[in-house]
Design a protein around this motif. Structure first.
Motif, short mmCIF file in Angstrom:
data_model
loop_
_atom_site.label_atom_id
_atom_site.label_comp_id
_atom_site.label_asym_id
_atom_site.label_seq_id
_atom_site.Cartn_x
_atom_site.Cartn_y
_atom_site.Cartn_z
N SER A 149 -6.98 9.50 -0.75
CA SER A 149 -6.01 8.69 -1.50
C SER A 149 -5.89 7.34 -0.80
N GLU A 150 -5.21 6.42 -1.45
CA GLU A 150 -4.97 5.10 -0.86
C GLU A 150 -4.25 5.22 0.48
N ASN A 192 -6.16 -1.33 -1.62
CA ASN A 192 -5.56 -0.73 -2.82
C ASN A 192 -6.71 -0.12 -3.61
N LEU A 193 -6.46 1.05 -4.15
CA LEU A 193 -7.44 1.71 -5.01
C LEU A 193 -6.82 1.81 -6.39
N VAL A 205 -15.23 4.35 -5.54
CA VAL A 205 -13.83 4.47 -5.92
C VAL A 205 -13.81 5.04 -7.33
N ILE A 242 0.84 -1.20 0.00
CA ILE A 242 0.00 0.00 0.00
C ILE A 242 0.87 1.25 0.00
N ASN A 284 -5.99 4.06 4.09
CA ASN A 284 -5.36 3.07 4.97
C ASN A 284 -5.00 3.68 6.32
N LEU A 317 -11.52 -1.57 -6.01
CA LEU A 317 -10.93 -1.70 -4.69
C LEU A 317 -10.39 -3.11 -4.54
N SER A 329 -8.69 6.06 -8.69
CA SER A 329 -7.81 5.57 -7.63
C SER A 329 -7.92 6.36 -6.33
N THR A 330 -9.10 6.93 -6.07
CA THR A 330 -9.38 7.57 -4.79
C THR A 330 -10.75 7.12 -4.30
#
Length: 189
Positions: free
Chosen positions: A50-51, A98-99, A179, A18, A55, A104, A182-183
């Protein structure tokens, strides 16, 4: 066949790599504050995590067992009884997301019955009738791929079970979670 299946389940899949960012916690706090202000002033302004931020938020807000707690969570469950949701949650050691594009990828590591078991799911996140849902595309229990027909059924059971259903309900002031690029985008009402 049965021994091979069991070994594949018990063999942990590697954790998802990640993105990390030392300033992620500060940005998450700022974005959540902006979301709260948007809700209070009735200005519908979406936020995007963001990823690394997602997380970080999960690390800060989920009940993930410490290594010591997980070691102690041997879960002595009587024969003929399944582990409860609370028992499984108490054995949660790691969660990573993970995006990628509009998908996802989720990784969870549980310590159950004295063993570490990993679960991986891939899919798209959507909001339906005020609830967050995952439309699965692939999954693995340990290193054992979950067949698509079984995967759909298992994920549906996860989201629709009486113990879990309310956990996936969005607060009334959140319209959607998805999603995108990638966000993780959170849109208030």
């Amino acid at each position: 066949m049965t021994l091979g299946t069991l070994l594949a389940i018990l063999r942990q899949a590697p954790a998802l790599p990640i993105q990390s960012d030392p300033q992620a916690a500060d940005r998450v706090a700022e974005k959540m504050s902006l979301l709260q202000q948007s809700i209070q002033t009735n200005r519908a302004a979406s936020i995007a995590l963001s990823e690394a931020e997602l997380n970080q938020w999960m690390r800060d807000n989920l009940a993930i067992a410490t290594a010591h707690q997980a070691q102690q969570a041997g879960l002595s469950i009587p024969d003929g009884r399944s582990a409860t949701i609370e028992e499984v949650q108490s054995a949660l050691k790691d969660v990573r997301m993970n995006l990628v594009g509009d998908q996802l990828k989720a990784y969870a590591l549980f310590h159950i019955y004295g063993k570490d078991i990993s679960l991986q799911l891939e899919g798209t996140v959507e909001t339906r009738d005020g609830y967050v849902r995952l439309t699965p595309m692939a999954g693995k229990l340990g290193t054992l791929p979950i067949p698509q027909s079984t995967l759909g059924h298992v994920v549906a059971q996860l989201f629709e079970s009486p113990q879990n259903r309310e956990k996936f309900q969005l607060p009334p002031y959140i319209q959607s979670v998805r999603v995108e690029n990638s966000t993780l985008v959170i849109t208030p009402r």
